[in-house]
Design an enzyme around this catalytic site. Structure first.
Site, mmCIF file in Angstrom:
data_model
loop_
_atom_site.group_PDB
_atom_site.id
_atom_site.type_symbol
_atom_site.label_atom_id
_atom_site.label_comp_id
_atom_site.label_asym_id
_atom_site.label_seq_id
_atom_site.Cartn_x
_atom_site.Cartn_y
_atom_site.Cartn_z
ATOM 1 N N ASN A 9 0.864 -1.180 0.000
ATOM 2 C CA ASN A 9 0.000 0.000 0.000
ATOM 3 C C ASN A 9 0.905 1.235 0.000
ATOM 4 O O ASN A 9 1.481 1.576 1.029
ATOM 5 C CB ASN A 9 -0.900 -0.047 1.243
ATOM 6 C CG ASN A 9 -1.752 1.193 1.406
ATOM 7 O OD1 ASN A 9 -1.824 2.022 0.495
ATOM 8 N ND2 ASN A 9 -2.399 1.325 2.551
ATOM 9 N N LYS A 11 0.115 4.279 -0.375
ATOM 10 C CA LYS A 11 -0.560 5.464 0.184
ATOM 11 C C LYS A 11 -0.335 6.695 -0.708
ATOM 12 O O LYS A 11 -0.210 6.554 -1.924
ATOM 13 C CB LYS A 11 -0.109 5.688 1.631
ATOM 14 C CG LYS A 11 -0.280 4.420 2.480
ATOM 15 C CD LYS A 11 -0.152 4.630 3.947
ATOM 16 C CE LYS A 11 -0.361 3.303 4.666
ATOM 17 N NZ LYS A 11 -0.315 3.416 6.106
ATOM 18 N N HIS A 95 -9.853 1.657 4.822
ATOM 19 C CA HIS A 95 -8.587 1.816 5.538
ATOM 20 C C HIS A 95 -8.784 2.803 6.697
ATOM 21 O O HIS A 95 -9.506 3.796 6.548
ATOM 22 C CB HIS A 95 -7.498 2.320 4.586
ATOM 23 C CG HIS A 95 -6.136 2.236 5.191
ATOM 24 N ND1 HIS A 95 -5.692 3.140 6.118
ATOM 25 C CD2 HIS A 95 -5.144 1.332 5.037
ATOM 26 C CE1 HIS A 95 -4.467 2.798 6.499
ATOM 27 N NE2 HIS A 95 -4.115 1.701 5.858
ATOM 28 N N GLU A 97 -7.065 5.109 7.795
ATOM 29 C CA GLU A 97 -6.740 6.514 7.476
ATOM 30 C C GLU A 97 -7.897 7.189 6.744
ATOM 31 O O GLU A 97 -8.099 8.398 6.863
ATOM 32 C CB GLU A 97 -5.443 6.562 6.648
ATOM 33 C CG GLU A 97 -4.234 6.245 7.527
ATOM 34 C CD GLU A 97 -3.027 5.683 6.807
ATOM 35 O OE1 GLU A 97 -3.004 5.691 5.557
ATOM 36 O OE2 GLU A 97 -2.107 5.229 7.500
ATOM 37 N N GLU A 180 -5.965 -4.645 10.600
ATOM 38 C CA GLU A 180 -4.985 -3.578 10.758
ATOM 39 C C GLU A 180 -5.248 -2.822 12.067
ATOM 40 O O GLU A 180 -6.022 -1.849 12.070
ATOM 41 C CB GLU A 180 -5.070 -2.608 9.578
ATOM 42 C CG GLU A 180 -4.697 -3.242 8.248
ATOM 43 C CD GLU A 180 -3.968 -2.246 7.353
ATOM 44 O OE1 GLU A 180 -2.911 -2.603 6.842
ATOM 45 O OE2 GLU A 180 -4.454 -1.117 7.197
ATOM 46 N N GLY A 186 2.072 2.374 10.851
ATOM 47 C CA GLY A 186 3.081 3.420 10.708
ATOM 48 C C GLY A 186 3.791 3.788 12.000
ATOM 49 O O GLY A 186 4.464 4.815 12.061
ATOM 50 N N SER A 226 2.930 -1.987 10.446
ATOM 51 C CA SER A 226 4.367 -2.068 10.760
ATOM 52 C C SER A 226 4.993 -3.429 10.441
ATOM 53 O O SER A 226 5.875 -3.896 11.162
ATOM 54 C CB SER A 226 4.617 -1.682 12.224
ATOM 55 O OG SER A 226 4.267 -0.323 12.425
HETATM 56 P P1 PGA Z 1 2.423 0.395 7.674
HETATM 57 O O1 PGA Z 1 0.999 0.600 7.006
HETATM 58 O O2 PGA Z 1 2.987 -0.913 7.132
HETATM 59 O O3 PGA Z 1 3.236 1.579 7.252
HETATM 60 O O4 PGA Z 1 2.231 0.320 9.141
HETATM 61 C C1 PGA Z 1 0.145 -0.473 6.753
HETATM 62 C C2 PGA Z 1 -1.166 0.022 6.167
HETATM 63 O O5 PGA Z 1 -1.633 1.089 6.567
HETATM 64 O O6 PGA Z 1 -1.755 -0.625 5.301
#
Ligand code: PGA
Length: 263
Positions: A9, A11, A95, A97, A180, A186, A226
């Site tokens: 992903n 982003k 997601h 976010e 998630e 992140g 992460s």
């Molecule tokens: P990350 O994000 O691996 O940077 O923690 C995962 C995601 O949001 O899909």
């Protein structure tokens, strides 16, 4: 047997040119296996050039969002037929976010007014994607606060019930779910493999209750939050974890290829 799936992903990162370079670096370092599915989700603006860069590979293309109407007066939205036109075969929906749920409380407060995707909206998107045989990757997960309150299962079950409302058991065959935990995204603090397995097993149980055993056995459940080179193998080899959704670590082709090869 479920085919393992690893998804990058990207982003809101990469210009079209940078995305092509990243895709090329990833493919260059990747030894693909026939028994593993691999996909990358660049921003909308880079979908087509990345599609072209990947055209002779087994790496599939995914989008990070979609809208459920086919076309019309919806300024700024991108429909599923538009994604199909670019040979997109996966689409992330719900997601955290996009739901305005961030691990960092200051960030959550800052973007609250702009990011408010609801389970109802995710449900509409899932239906539209299934109509066009694009695999939805439906994200669910709890915040740190919800976890501390002992509400992890309750929150996930509510999200799943909303996102999968009206789905026929057979339609679960066409979807993937990504667990998630918001606090792990992140932050560099991945969920431990045993706890991630416990929650993913719970997610499968909820699918049995909303679909049936056969559809639950067929649904791929990914872990995201992460994931890195050090924790990938243990996470991906849990019995109810069928792969990963990788954010930050998918932005370096070589690193993401090494993660994908640990599946
Ligand atoms: P990350 O994000 O691996 O940077 O923690 C995962 C995601 O949001 O899909």
């Amino acid at each position: 047997m479920r085919t393992k799936l690893i998804v990058g992903n990207w982003k809101m990162n990469t210009t079209a040119k940078e995305a092509v370079a990243l895709a090329e670096s990833f493919v260059h370092n990747l030894q693909t296996r026939d028994d593993v599915d691999v996909a990358v989700c660049p921003p909308f603006t880079a979908l087509w050039p990345v599609r072209q860069a990947l055209s002779t590979t087994r790496v599939a293309l995914g989008a990070q969002d979609c809208f459920w109407e086919d076309n019309g007066a919806f300024t700024g939205e991108v429909s599923v037929p538009m994604l199909v036109d670019l040979h997109v075969s996966y689409c992330i929906v719900g997601h955290s976010e996009r739901r305005g749920r961030f691990g960092d409380p200051a960030r959550a407060a800052k973007f609250k007014a702009h990011c408010h995707e609801t389970d109802e909206a995710v449900n509409q998107k899932v239906m539209a994607l299934l109509k066009y045989a694009v695999t939805p990757i439906v994200c669910v997960g709890e915040t740190a606060e919800e976890r501390e309150q002992g509400r992890t299962e309750e929150v996930i079950e509510e999200q799943m019930k909303g996102c999968f409302k009206g789905l026929d058991p057979v339609e679960f065959f066409g979807i993937a779910v990504a667990y998630e935990p918001v606090w792990a995204i992140g932050t560099g603090k991945a969920c431990g493999p045993e706890e991630a397995q416990r929650v993913c097993q719970y997610i499968r149980k909820v699918i049995v209750e909303n679909g049936d055993q056969e559809s639950a056995d067929a649904t791929r459940i990914l872990y995201g939050g992460s994931v890195d080179e050090n924790n990938a193998r243990e996470l991906f080899h849990q019995p109810d974890i069928d792969g990963g959704l990788v954010g930050g670590a998918s932005l370096k082709g070589e690193t993401f290829a090494r993660i994908a090869m640990k599946i």
